[in-house]
Enzyme design. Structure first.
Site, PDB file in Angstrom:
ATOM      1  N   GLY A 154      46.024  26.091  50.763  1.00  0.00           N
ATOM      2  CA  GLY A 154      45.532  27.357  50.247  1.00  0.00           C
ATOM      3  C   GLY A 154      44.798  27.381  48.924  1.00  0.00           C
ATOM      4  O   GLY A 154      44.866  26.647  48.006  1.00  0.00           O
ATOM      5  N   CYS A 155      44.083  28.498  48.648  1.00  0.00           N
ATOM      6  CA  CYS A 155      43.243  28.573  47.394  1.00  0.00           C
ATOM      7  C   CYS A 155      44.071  28.685  46.270  1.00  0.00           C
ATOM      8  O   CYS A 155      43.844  27.792  45.107  1.00  0.00           O
ATOM      9  CB  CYS A 155      42.351  29.676  47.423  1.00  0.00           C
ATOM     10  SG  CYS A 155      42.808  31.179  48.158  1.00  0.00           S
ATOM     11  N   TYR A 156      45.076  29.606  46.269  1.00  0.00           N
ATOM     12  CA  TYR A 156      45.782  29.647  44.913  1.00  0.00           C
ATOM     13  C   TYR A 156      46.804  28.744  44.983  1.00  0.00           C
ATOM     14  O   TYR A 156      46.840  28.145  43.528  1.00  0.00           O
ATOM     15  CB  TYR A 156      46.786  30.949  45.159  1.00  0.00           C
ATOM     16  CG  TYR A 156      46.167  32.279  45.170  1.00  0.00           C
ATOM     17  CD1 TYR A 156      45.454  32.777  43.983  1.00  0.00           C
ATOM     18  CD2 TYR A 156      46.111  33.396  46.184  1.00  0.00           C
ATOM     19  CE1 TYR A 156      45.012  33.910  43.800  1.00  0.00           C
ATOM     20  CE2 TYR A 156      45.664  34.538  46.171  1.00  0.00           C
ATOM     21  CZ  TYR A 156      45.075  34.793  45.203  1.00  0.00           C
ATOM     22  OH  TYR A 156      44.498  36.479  44.875  1.00  0.00           O
TER      23      TYR A 156
END
Lengths: 338, 338, 338, 338
Positions: A154-156
């Protein structure tokens, strides 16, 4: 290597289509959307005028015929689809013998229970959860090289894990919960029409307090408790995380800096020391910027990425590179080795 | 009441000029800028075209003659000046018998040492530090009413203190440091030309790690240790603070809600409960929006204000109202009592 | 005067709800949305957090019961509905004896043919087109005062007509087509979720070349041929029109200025002469800013308004004021008579 | 080819530094700023964090010693300097035998009189005005190849000329003045601190009515009268021009389309036909997007570029490519020949 993108009409799909088109060793042999999509049979560049002249090709509906074509002409499939769609499609493509790079969250967590808690659905292929390799490139190169199914992070979590794993690995963290205050650009919410992403409604605001699905993803791969609070920011691309960490009493600035040396040779990591990352510094760029400052035993780490590049399609491309035996940073214009 | 604004060309000065002009019981009898200002002798509305037809008047240079005029015609002086300029001017106006409302940080901290540490100058009127009344309206009404010198609170502290004092007062906080992650719009950096506030340079980014002067201001008036980290955000107006608080084990959501009842009748406080404040909700508005969510003994409080209104000129107007014996929210269109 | 708003969940509806709530002589006795709206039974302030504490009230579904209630308790109905919905509802409310202020385009053009050409529907009450009074306040005060049905002008026409009618009336225009290059903020496109208004998709771009429905509206009320080209701009509120006009050979700057004197006493018109209007100058303000410069027989006029205020709800309020016998600018805080 | 950039700290200088660094056949051997610049001796990437890891190098002061070094090690000099500085420096570098690519307006107009009228200074090397080759790549390839001094076109003229020269050349224009309504992103105003480019002051607004220096530049190279009206837009990069053209009576859409075929094989021109260009489509891209629609004898042409790429540094790079005998589009990632 012949690659197909499923879900190519979304932000990460289109970004990936561009990266693959610009890559010398990759062929983009198909771009697909769901059979019901209003975008089917359109040119990708009709949705993204900036891709005119750079990415050719039509968004084809993912029919049974299309699956047959993919079965013949593709070496790998990139899934830029909703979580539940990825979960459904991945086994099919794996059964065809394709490498699968899944950009959704469908294979990142550990158990069906996690999926019920954080994604709200029953996972239909829980047996693949163990097989899937987490594609956090800088930390998993060997595993990714030989993976059949890669769960692109995921990005985060990408921003958080690169900022925190060096400290964890060096044994500098206390047991205290690490606090991650994160702000994402609106592309992170996807391209679908939605009042929440209307130009006039977007405004800096936290969401998903205490229960965002990227919290457990970070905890799983960090091995440490975190309190993760995402915010929607009023900009298009980029994630900035301000991370509050308690380090062990007596930890010195030198020790902190030394811990980050584990990333010093990574071409897509920029260690800024006490300089401070910003969204501007990473927008449209494949890098992770990490800066930090220490006072007493309180450490603040700032981590910034472009959510669509290092936070999604860029990291997917790195994973693809690794499976081809290429350096992970191949295809990112101008990026040199450490 | 006849009022003069010194430093009327800046963002808070212009906002205050508008508020005073629209107020039924106040007369704006002068707007001043420094003798060297390039804006002197210009109409305020030539700098702020949105004020055309709403605020008349010229920015006069603050000469000796001007001081004489002020001495004759003003009841109160609002200082929207640099910290060190306020420190120099306030005693002069106090000596004339004027009420002084200082929007700078010149009279908010406790000692000369604080000013050397956080503001970088030696305070020339340290004796006034004790005399000055901190203008945090909802908590200091009686003191403000009779004050001769009001230190109007900083923007960040206004958002933080209204969010935290109820918890502190109810005895719900543990000894842990409270973490305040704050993002401010660019008006907070002032109107002066500066590469950092250039349209193309602004981008979400933390600054002033560990040593921003609003940290000690919050600690002084909260009586609790905080870690305050400000960020510049890419929007014009507003502050959003995401505050991480450890409450005493066993604290219930009901107790948290009960603690905020101390603010329930305040016309400019909007208690949102578990709804989440945003910049959009407070932009151009005089309110403080406060929301919170609890999980175990971890509490997250979100506080949002417009930095130029409740965070500066709006609160100054509340203080002026109090000294006139008016309800503090007089002059804010549409605001009703609790 | 008791007023009801139908279509109160949209941008102009919410703005009007605020204006009416703040107005001393008006009561907002109902806010309605369509029976199918997802927003029905919600508080308006739950959609617009900035209205918390300023506008109370629930968005009720417009059922038959609701119509009965309106029939009893309302003096006037404001329609902030889709064009075709307004066309359907207006006759019902007129039949109840209510004053109707329609903010849609449903009653602005002249004939059924116009509606088929520019709105794509057959007008079901063409007999009302002649009866409807065009609510261009500065030019139609007497007619509006006694109107039963007011067609509140479109946003673009409001900016254009106030800029051009003085020149037309003074006989300064040649027969050449007037070119109107107009840019609107995104609120002009409404609040409905739509990819075109997604935060990441909005970008300066023309639309509706040669066939936007505001072209014939301007021509009808100006009595002159125009080429009108709207653009979507990447800001929330405001319209800026750059208007290219050929004036009769020999026309002097003095004559131009003199022609605008017809508007000099209008409280909501700000004549800037050769100063140049901007979006910033009119955002959140009820004014029309008009500036102009002449070279030879080429005149450039710049006109700017806030599309939701003077371009929609603000002008609707002016019309309501007129029907009550009040000055048109009543209820706009701080606005003084010319 | 060894290249030096003078004025490398500004937006077009930094963009050019990036383009040259990424180019396989070019070496960036020096980056200079004025001796008084506050940026001297800083790393370029300290001003532009996005260039970290992509562009190495320090901003050196342009001292006499520096000139000696340039004389030895450079083949070409790019001037990203103020107009008057370029006029002063170009002859020096030409005298050293260097190729000079000037991105300022110092050598674009025809006569000293033009410079007095439009640039406000007396040109000190008027004899070079005739020698300088205007670097409008698609129209001047042969001349550029052998030029010693290239006047790289202005941003606005690049968008306008590519949109209009095909029509002019095909003889489709009437004698009427062509109206060019242009909007530029804020990078067009340069990086220097200035209240006009403050984040909170920028707002859509025309400027330079009737007398912007790009008007005569367009007229000179188009051979046709234009009325050019620039606007500052609230976005960072990009120019959008909406151009109103009267074509000869009887001109058909086919003829218009045919006229644009002269650009059909140009790799950096994207002819969109009746599709409409936007800022989004060209941001961060080297292309010119041109779309058009005809009604009667009224033609509207829309032209869009990124002001820093095709409008400045990108076009400079094309010119450099040509002088090296390379295809003009070399070095723009992913760009293919027509």
């Amino acid at each position: 290597m012949n690659i197909v993108i499923v879900g190519a009409s979304g932000y990460s799909g289109a970004e990936l289509a561009k990266l693959i088109s610009l890559h010398d060793s990759l062929n983009l042999v198909g771009m697909y959307v769901s059979e019901n999509s209003l975008d089917k049979d359109k040119a990708l560049a009709s949705l993204y005028p900036e891709l005119n002249g750079l990415v050719d090709g039509i968004l084809s509906p993912l029919t049974q015929d299309a699956l047959n074509v993919i079965s013949q002409n593709a070496d790998a499939v990139c899934l830029c689809t909703e979580h539940s769609v990825s979960v459904e499609l991945a086994p099919k493509f794996l059964a065809m013998g394709k490498k699968v790079f899944d950009l959704s969250g469908g294979f990142r967590l550990s158990s069906n229970e996690d999926y019920e808690n954080y994604y709200g659905f029953k996972h239909t292929s829980p047996e693949l959860l163990e097989q899937a390799v987490y594609g956090l490139v800088e930390w998993q190169k060997e595993q990714i090289k030989n993976a059949q199914l890669v769960a692109v992070p995921g990005c985060y979590p990408t921003a958080a894990l690169n900022a925190l794993k060096p400290l964890k690995q060096a044994g500098l963290l206390t047991d205290d919960t690490v606090i991650i205050n994160a702000v994402s650009g609106v592309t992170g919410a996807g391209r679908k029409a939605n009042v929440a992403t209307h130009f006039c409604e977007v405004s800096l605001k936290p969401y998903g307090l205490f229960n965002h699905r990227h919290g457990p993803e970070i905890e799983k791969y960090l091995g440490h408790k975190v309190l993760f609070t995402p915010h929607l920011g009023n900009f298009k691309r980029g994630i900035l995380e301000t991370i509050y960490v308690k380090v062990k009493p007596g930890t010195t600035a030198k020790q902190i800096a030394a811990s980050y040396q584990v990333l010093a040779d990574e071409p897509l990591i920029r260690l800024l020391g006490d300089a401070i990352p910003s969204i501007k510094g990473v927008e449209n760029s494949p890098f992770v910027d990490i800066g930090w400052q220490l006072q007493g035993d309180q450490l603040i780490v700032i981590s910034a990425i472009d959510n669509l590049l290092k936070g999604a399609s860029g990291q997917a491309l790195q994973c693809i590179n690794l499976t081809l035996g290429l350096p992970a940073h191949t295809g990112f214009q101008g990026v040199k080795h450490g």
